[in-house]
Design a protein around this motif. Structure first.
Motif, short mmCIF file in Angstrom:
data_model
loop_
_atom_site.label_atom_id
_atom_site.label_comp_id
_atom_site.label_asym_id
_atom_site.label_seq_id
_atom_site.Cartn_x
_atom_site.Cartn_y
_atom_site.Cartn_z
N LEU A 96 41.17 81.92 40.49
CA LEU A 96 41.74 82.20 41.14
C LEU A 96 42.39 81.83 43.02
N THR A 97 41.16 80.23 42.58
CA THR A 97 41.88 79.37 43.63
C THR A 97 42.06 78.03 43.99
N GLN A 98 41.69 77.30 42.12
CA GLN A 98 41.20 76.41 41.87
C GLN A 98 40.27 75.73 42.62
N LEU A 99 39.22 76.04 43.87
CA LEU A 99 38.44 74.81 43.96
C LEU A 99 37.28 75.95 44.68
N GLY A 100 37.93 77.26 44.57
CA GLY A 100 36.44 77.77 44.86
C GLY A 100 35.30 77.73 44.15
N GLY A 101 34.90 77.42 42.84
CA GLY A 101 33.95 77.49 41.78
C GLY A 101 33.61 76.51 42.42
N LEU B 200 51.68 82.13 33.36
CA LEU B 200 51.07 81.18 32.74
C LEU B 200 52.17 79.65 33.75
N SER B 201 53.45 79.80 33.58
CA SER B 201 54.17 78.98 33.75
C SER B 201 54.20 77.81 35.14
N HIS B 202 53.45 78.66 35.75
CA HIS B 202 53.25 77.83 37.77
C HIS B 202 52.21 77.07 37.52
N ASP B 203 52.32 75.91 36.76
CA ASP B 203 51.51 74.83 36.99
C ASP B 203 51.47 73.47 37.52
N ASP B 204 52.92 73.08 38.26
CA ASP B 204 53.57 72.01 37.80
C ASP B 204 53.92 71.70 39.73
N GLY B 205 54.38 72.70 40.56
CA GLY B 205 54.49 72.97 42.12
C GLY B 205 56.16 72.70 41.60
N GLU B 206 57.34 73.21 40.08
CA GLU B 206 58.62 73.31 40.25
C GLU B 206 58.44 75.33 40.09
N ALA C 249 42.68 69.61 50.44
CA ALA C 249 43.49 69.83 49.66
C ALA C 249 45.20 69.78 51.22
N GLN C 250 44.72 70.37 52.59
CA GLN C 250 45.98 70.22 53.05
C GLN C 250 46.40 69.00 52.87
N VAL C 251 45.72 68.24 53.17
CA VAL C 251 45.66 66.30 53.77
C VAL C 251 45.99 66.20 52.35
N VAL C 252 45.16 66.15 51.32
CA VAL C 252 44.94 65.04 50.00
C VAL C 252 46.45 65.66 49.12
N ALA C 253 46.89 66.88 49.14
CA ALA C 253 47.97 67.12 47.90
C ALA C 253 49.00 66.89 48.12
N PRO C 254 49.74 66.31 49.96
CA PRO C 254 50.94 65.63 50.21
C PRO C 254 51.10 64.62 49.19
N VAL C 255 49.75 63.91 49.02
CA VAL C 255 49.45 62.72 48.33
C VAL C 255 50.08 62.79 47.39
N PHE C 256 49.81 63.42 46.30
CA PHE C 256 50.31 64.05 45.12
C PHE C 256 50.77 64.49 44.52
N GLY C 257 52.06 65.03 45.26
CA GLY C 257 53.56 65.15 45.35
C GLY C 257 53.18 66.67 45.73
N ARG C 258 52.34 67.87 46.00
CA ARG C 258 52.33 69.33 46.22
C ARG C 258 52.11 69.64 48.50
N VAL C 259 53.32 70.19 49.06
CA VAL C 259 52.64 70.32 49.61
C VAL C 259 53.14 71.68 50.21
N PHE D 106 48.75 75.58 42.21
CA PHE D 106 47.68 75.19 43.08
C PHE D 106 48.37 73.76 43.70
N PRO D 107 47.13 73.37 44.31
CA PRO D 107 47.02 72.00 44.82
C PRO D 107 47.12 70.84 44.38
N PHE D 108 46.51 70.83 43.26
CA PHE D 108 46.01 69.81 42.33
C PHE D 108 46.81 69.81 40.30
N GLY D 109 46.98 68.95 40.26
CA GLY D 109 46.62 68.81 38.15
C GLY D 109 48.08 69.56 38.41
N ASP D 110 48.89 68.71 36.82
CA ASP D 110 50.21 69.66 36.46
C ASP D 110 49.27 69.77 35.24
#
Ligand SMILES: [Zn+2]
Length: 250
Positions: free
Chosen positions: A16-21, A125-131, A48-58, A113-117
């Motif tokens: 549900l939240t990627q980081l909740g687990g 299922l397709s929402h996995d790359d920020g695009e 995540a708000q700070v780190v995700a932009p470093v990896f290309g997700r805002v 989610f903020p991290f990972g392709d």
């Protein structure tokens, strides 16, 4: 048995939240589990708000009068992340609709989610790359007639699952299927109607944007909105239905 229970919680929170687990895993080591979970999740969320932009997700904005997530829940659950390019696409499209119809608030639904392709945002299922990003339809205060536009309002409490059910079902019955009916959710609906002018304007603005490669809406919805073009497509029978929201991808 208890361990299985915790594993289920960890998997559900991760889905549900990627980081909740991860936050639950931390909380397991403490006696005041719920309080520690909330603290750990808040810390991971802020990180995540700070780190995700470093990896290309805002993050898409959680508030604002032009473009925002349909509810803060999308932000709380970290489901509002996209690439900077897609954020620009969404802002530009929202601005175009607001220029044509001043006062229009464009509502975004699930992004990624903020991290990972390759980490899918269940149930998309397709929402996995920020695009990829979903938009809510716009609504007006009369189910059948032509009432006034309702800024910031969606028929269902989460923006999804208020299916228009236009025309005949095009897909053969199948199992498992993502073409859910979810009629049991209907008591929660406001029974406001689709606002076709703004919804059509949003689809047209997105279709005009060269950065957008595909737009999914159910064919009868495209017909109702009067939109067509080679980017505007039916997603196929094996995907979620799109007579309750608009899906775009870069
Ligand atoms: Zn989508």
């Amino acid at each position: 048995m208890r361990q299985i229970g915790h594993l289920v919680i960890i998997l559900a929170l991760t889905a549900l939240t990627q980081l909740g687990g991860l936050a639950w895993l931390v909380a397991l080591r403490f006696r005041r589990r719920l309080a520690v979970f909330l603290l750990a999740y808040a810390a991971l969320w802020g990180g995540a708000q700070v780190v995700a932009p470093v990896f290309g997700r805002v993050p898409l904005p959680c508030s604002g009068e032009l473009l925002r997530t349909q509810s803060r829940l999308y932000c709380v659950m970290l489901r509002n992340f996209v690439t900077p390019e897609l954020l620009d696409v969404a802002k530009d499209a929202a601005a175009r609709v607001a220029i044509a119809y001043p006062g229009t608030v464009t509502l975004a639904l699930d992004g990624s989610f903020p991290f990972g392709d390759g980490f899918p945002l269940v149930p998309h299922l397709s929402h996995d790359d920020g695009e990829k990003l979903d938009f809510a339809f716009y609504y007006r205060d009369d189910f059948y007639g032509d009432g006034d536009y309702l800024p910031g309002i969606t028929d269902s409490p989460i923006g999804y699952f208020s299916f228009l059910r236009l025309g005949e079902e095009t897909c053969p019955p199948a199992w498992p299927t993502l073409r859910w009916e979810l009629r049991w959710l209907e008591p929660l609906h406001l029974f406001v109607g689709l606002e076709p002018k703004r919804t059509g304007a949003l689809v047209r603005a997105l279709a005009k944007d060269p950065r957008v490669s595909k737009i999914f809406v159910e064919p009868p919805v495209a017909e109702l909105l009067g939109v067509s073009g080679d980017k505007i497509r039916f997603q196929g029978c094996r995907a979620a239905r799109h007579d309750d929201h608009i899906h775009i991808q870069l």
